[in-house]
Write an enzyme that holds these catalytic residues in place. Structure first.
Site: not given
Length: 600
Positions: A192, A276, A318
């Site tokens: 992230e 991801n 995700d």
């Protein structure tokens, strides 16, 4: 398809245990029924041959003793038991305790690392750590700041430490490190934040780097051979990753490695999954984004890749691919195969030949999964192995700044890292699941090192037209792709499961209950509410001729991030705060180990 070969399965489980339970690994007593590795064995089965506690007497369980860790936030993973000592870890600041099982859990030593608290700000889904490892008389710890530390198991003295990442750009360490032969395997977190994923192998003796394998980028950095590394049986070809990204996006493309690792000593292959691609806005990264969302099989000595399988090309939701790979030997269509079973965040359960990378089964393990109609299983098809995406639920096709509603599962997946268990007695896999759907709106985001690189707004809610809860605990046939039974739960089951020879399967709930169920039927046999929500993994061991069951409680993780971090905005926690808002009515923050026993 025929049932599993019990003898072959048990042989695999015991080979993994023996590899750990010798003088170089789990030490003092080769036959001691310890818990020497987070997943129970190298095969990641989370199965124990202990049967003193069984389905007939488990109703009589009682608390034997407890231990407060002194730390709040989410407690994932489990303790280790090596000989007469239990080793307990905590989330940040990653304390370690050695407890004397012969003296009422007396603290023999404690390790309290000094870390910059600023690392907390870049830990996206709570300050968790998934547990310690043991090798060659050393306790191995991965700190949040990416420092790997080897501690003398007897004294707690630091033997060596190695920093493998940079929290300043969002790199953290949450996965347990795994010793394999003379190496220590270490992942990296931070997808992230645009962190480029990699597996690092350190030398066990001194912590120096042995090899490093990246998830994205040039072939020489991926540690692949374009002609011999395969994807579903075919060579991946030159520049397989670079050709699947636009420009240099692969350099901030994610594919981080923060789940669990398994190892087959006969094949000398390590198995793990990548996370991801970054960002969460698929419009900013055209292409398949290889090798994010991929199961990888690598040589343990060199890191060279034997085969890959990308489960969710160009991930739009995700659906990290980091969940555990469970290794079994089974008979499929009359032929004995070395299998790998993986329950992915995307809601599909995969069964593969772990030697060749052949895909055998890919089925939904929650019927509400709707983003795909299924995986193309025709080896002669151009889309072999790819999931067919439903346009209505495609965040890429709907586009930026458009809210795609009713996607199942939610981003946290039908199952996140909370590990499943396998029993060779029942030939079933026991899977803790999330029964959650979402609305997902991607937006354009710019990359700044050390700042969130997400680019999506989410909301989460229980799967509609179902039992109303947010979780199930299921039993799964991996060769047929079918659910045998399912137990509904009010919240996601965020605890790792444990299967035992006593025909009992244990798991914990976010409200804080430890629950054993009948391995054949799923019938609840007992429950006890611990002081805080459970996101830890159930473990068992024998000491002094008596079997014990242990569990860490301390609510947190992605599902419990609202409680753990004191968040109230429903969109915070990437949508989890709103989805799990009612959890605060059932539990509070904590940090405790609870150990159970039978009377007498």
């Amino acid at each position: 398809m025929k049932n599993l070969m019990n003898g072959a399965c048990l042989a695999l489980l015991m080979s993994g245990t023996a590899a750990l339970a010798n003088e170089q690994r789990a030490g003092r007593d080769r036959q001691a029924p310890q818990w020497a590795i987070q997943m129970g064995d190298y095969a990641n089965t989370r199965y124990s041959t202990l049967d003193q506690i069984n389905k007939d007497n488990v109703k009589d369980l009682r608390v034997a003793w407890t231990f407060s860790t002194g730390v709040l936030r989410g407690h994932e993973g489990s303790p280790l038991v090596i000989g007469d000592v239990m080793y307990v870890h905590t989330p940040f600041p990653n304390r370690v305790f050695a407890l004397d099982l012969n003296d009422n859990g007396k603290i023999l030593w404690r390790y309290e690392p000094q870390q910059d608290p600023n690392v907390i700000a870049v830990m996206s889904c709570d300050t968790v750590y998934r547990g310690l490892s043991y090798a060659d008389g050393m306790i191995l710890l991965g700190q949040a700041d990416t420092t790997v530390v080897a501690l003398d198991a007897t004294s707690g003295e630091v033997k060596w430490s190695t920093k493998i990442g940079d929290p300043g750009i969002g790199e953290t360490l949450t996965a347990t490190v795994v010793p394999v032969k003379d190496k220590v395997l270490v992942g990296i977190s931070g997808g992230e934040y645009g962190v480029r994923g990699r597996m690092t192998a350190l030398n066990l003796t001194d912590g120096s780097e042995a090899w490093k394998a990246w998830s994205t980028g040039p072939d020489e950095e991926l540690l692949v051979d374009p002609e011999t590394t395969t994807h579903l049986g075919k060579p991946i070809g030159a520049d397989s990753s670079l050709n699947s990204w636009e420009g240099d996006q692969w350099q901030i493309g994610g594919g981080t490695i923060w789940g669990w690792f398994s190892y087959d000593p006969d094949l000398n292959l390590v198995y793990y999954g990548t996370g991801n691609p970054s960002t969460w806005n698929p419009s900013q990264r055209p292409g398949d984004n290889k090798w994010s969302m991929t199961i990888m099989a690598r040589d343990a000595d060199t890191g060279m890749a034997k085969w890959f399988y990308q489960m969710t090309p160009h991930d739009e939701w995700d659906y990290d691919g980091v969940n555990e790979m469970i290794l079994t030997n089974q008979t499929v269509d009359g032929q004995e195969r070395k299998l790998l079973t993986h329950f992915d965040r995307n809601g599909l359960a995969y069964t593969m030949d772990r030697e060749t990378g052949e895909l055998l089964v890919a089925e939904k393990y929650d019927p509400v999964v709707n983003w795909t109609t299924g995986v193309d299983m025709d080896p002669n098809s151009e889309t072999y192995g790819r999931p067919a995406v439903v346009a209505e639920y495609s965040t890429a096709q709907n586009g930026e700044d458009e809210n795609t509603t009713g996607v199942c599962p939610a981003a946290l997946g039908t199952k996140d890292q909370q590990p499943a268990a396998f029993s060779p007695k029942t030939n079933l896999f026991y899977v803790p699941t999330n029964h959650v759907c979402m609305d997902y709106e991607p937006f354009r985001v710019a990359y700044t090192a050390g700042q969130p690189y997400v680019g999506a707004t989410l909301s989460m809610y229980p799967a509609p037209n179902s039992h109303g809860g947010m979780g199930n605990f299921i039993a799964w046939h991996n060769t047929t792709g079918e659910i045998k039974w399912s137990v509904p739960e009010q919240f996601s089951v965020w605890s790792g499961a444990l299967a035992t020879a006593g025909d009992v399967v244990f798991y914990g709930t976010l409200e804080g209950y430890l629950k054993p169920v009948d391995a054949q039927t799923g019938e609840e046999l007992y429950k006890f509410k611990t002081p805080s929500g459970i996101i830890g993994n159930v473990m068992t061991y024998e000491h002094g001729g008596k079997q014990y069951v242990g569990i860490l409680s301390g609510v947190g993780g992605w599902a419990g991030i609202g409680l753990a971090a004191g968040l109230t905005n429903p969109n915070d926690g990437l949508g989890a705060v709103g989805g799990y808002a009612s959890l605060s009515q059932y539990t509070e923050l904590g940090g405790q180990l609870t150990v159970f026993e039978l009377p007498g």
